[in-house]
Design an enzyme around this catalytic site. Structure first.
Site, PDB file in Angstrom:
ATOM      1  CE  LYS A   1      -4.663   7.168 -15.613  1.00  0.00           C
ATOM      2  NZ  LYS A   1      -5.218   5.877 -15.187  1.00  0.00           N
TER       3      LYS A   1
ATOM      4  CD  GLN B   1      -3.856   2.347 -14.772  1.00  0.00           C
ATOM      5  OE1 GLN B   1      -3.775   3.539 -14.495  1.00  0.00           O
ATOM      6  NE2 GLN B   1      -4.658   1.909 -15.724  1.00  0.00           N
TER       7      GLN B   1
ATOM      8  CG  ASP C   1      -9.859   6.179 -11.112  1.00  0.00           C
ATOM      9  OD1 ASP C   1      -9.810   6.956 -12.081  1.00  0.00           O
ATOM     10  OD2 ASP C   1      -9.083   5.219 -10.957  1.00  0.00           O
TER      11      ASP C   1
END
Ligand code: NAD
Length: 298
Positions: free
Chosen positions: A52, A96, A119
């Site tokens: 990412k 994460q 997200d």
């Protein structure tokens, strides 16, 4: 033989657009900023986070990675989130998952400012998606990417089509169902308690598998001509490649399903590459919105 939906190609197109939009912002003196936070040393998470951060740099973003030790306390992580929420150089914050047991993931996710929640897991964004407020929502990356793949085959308006989503997770199944509903599909969500799943799957013009069970969806579950989106990523032993070797397969028995399907995503190279591309798309979108510009479309 089914059309193979090339996720790498579509993801490349999305990233190309992200780079162009980033250049437009650059001309105004703005750089999209993505902060990725990882707690602990889970090897799979480290690989995801590195990829990412790398893609963010390739897009021309200001890319920041915060790597915290496994014993980090919840308050310390919340303090970092608060700093990132207040930092005008950061437009997207990604924590994460999974987090270590002493940290409550729900509390952390709800602490992220909804306008930086790239997200799409904050209740505000979940609620916007659920109520069809797609113009201002951040949508979770994997279903958003799956939707772009479906649009490539079927167009944006899916009126009259039956969709079956197998899996009801908050990250994939539920948001996927909401996106299909917003595109006018008739949607059924199936899960581990569903009875006669093969018969239900056979009613689907669009069949999405997000289960995490290798090759569970067989060829005779697929309605002829259906669009099959395989979200699953499963690593299984591959003794044919040598002792101890493995390979990736999806939730769909690809070789069987492609004989019936009209279009199908492979694993790897289908939904997988879309997830990271949509994270970049959400981040550049956040930078546009923070600057008072019109939301770009993908
Ligand atoms: P999850 O474990 O949170 O959810 C799985 C869902 O499958 C559950 O809702 C469960 O009810 C359902 N299920 C389990 N067994 C079933 C059965 N026998 N019949 C019908 N339904 C059943 O998983 P998730 O996070 O939604 O991920 C699903 C899969 O997608 C996994 O393989 C994961 O690795 C993959 N995934 C891929 C990406 C990507 O970038 N391509 C992103 C996220 C997840």
């Amino acid at each position: 033989m089914a059309e193979v939906i090339d996720g790498k190609k579509v993801a490349g197109d999305v990233l190309g657009k992200v780079k162009a939009l980033t250049a437009d912002l650059g001309a105004k003196g703005i750089t999209p900023g993505l902060a990725v936070v990882i707690v602990g040393e889970d090897p799979a998470s480290q690989v995801y986070v590195a990829s990412k951060s790398r893609t963010a740099k390739e897009c021309g973003f200001h890319s920041v990675q915060h790597t915290l030790p496994a014993e980090t306390g919840q308050d310390e992580l919340l303090k970092l989130i608060a700093e990132l929420n207040a930092d005008p150089a950061i437009h997207g914050i990604l924590v994460q998952l999974p987090l270590p047991p002493q940290i409550d993931a729900g509390t952390v996710i709800q602490a992220i400012a909804p306008e930086k929640d790239v997200d799409g897991f904050h209740f505000i964004n979940v609620g916007k998606l659920g109520t069809g407020e797609l113009a201002t929502a951040f949508v979770p990356c994997t279903p958003a990417g799956s939707m772009l793949l479906i649009e490539r085959v079927r167009g944006k308006d899916l009126s009259g089509l039956n969709a079956v989503v197998i899996g009801r997770s908050n990250i994939v199944g539920k948001p996927m169902a909401n996106l299909l509903l917003a595109a006018n599909c008739t949607v059924t969500v199936a899960h581990s308690r569903t009875r006669d799943l093969p018969a239900l799957a056979r009613t689907a013009d669009i069949l999405v598998a997000a289960v995490g069970r290798p090759e569970m969806v067989r060829g005779d579950w697929v309605k002829p001509g259906a669009t099959v989106i395989d979200v699953g990523i499963n690593r299984i032993p591959a003794p044919e490649k040598g002792e101890g070797k493995t390979r990736l397969v999806g939730d769909v028995a690809y070789a069987e399903a492609e004989r019936a399907a009209g279009a199908i995503t492979p694993v790897p190279g289908g939904v997988g590459p879309m997830t990271i591309a949509m994270l970049m798309a959400n981040t550049v979108t956040s930078a546009f919105l923070a600057t008072g510009l019109e939301r770009p479309s993908f």
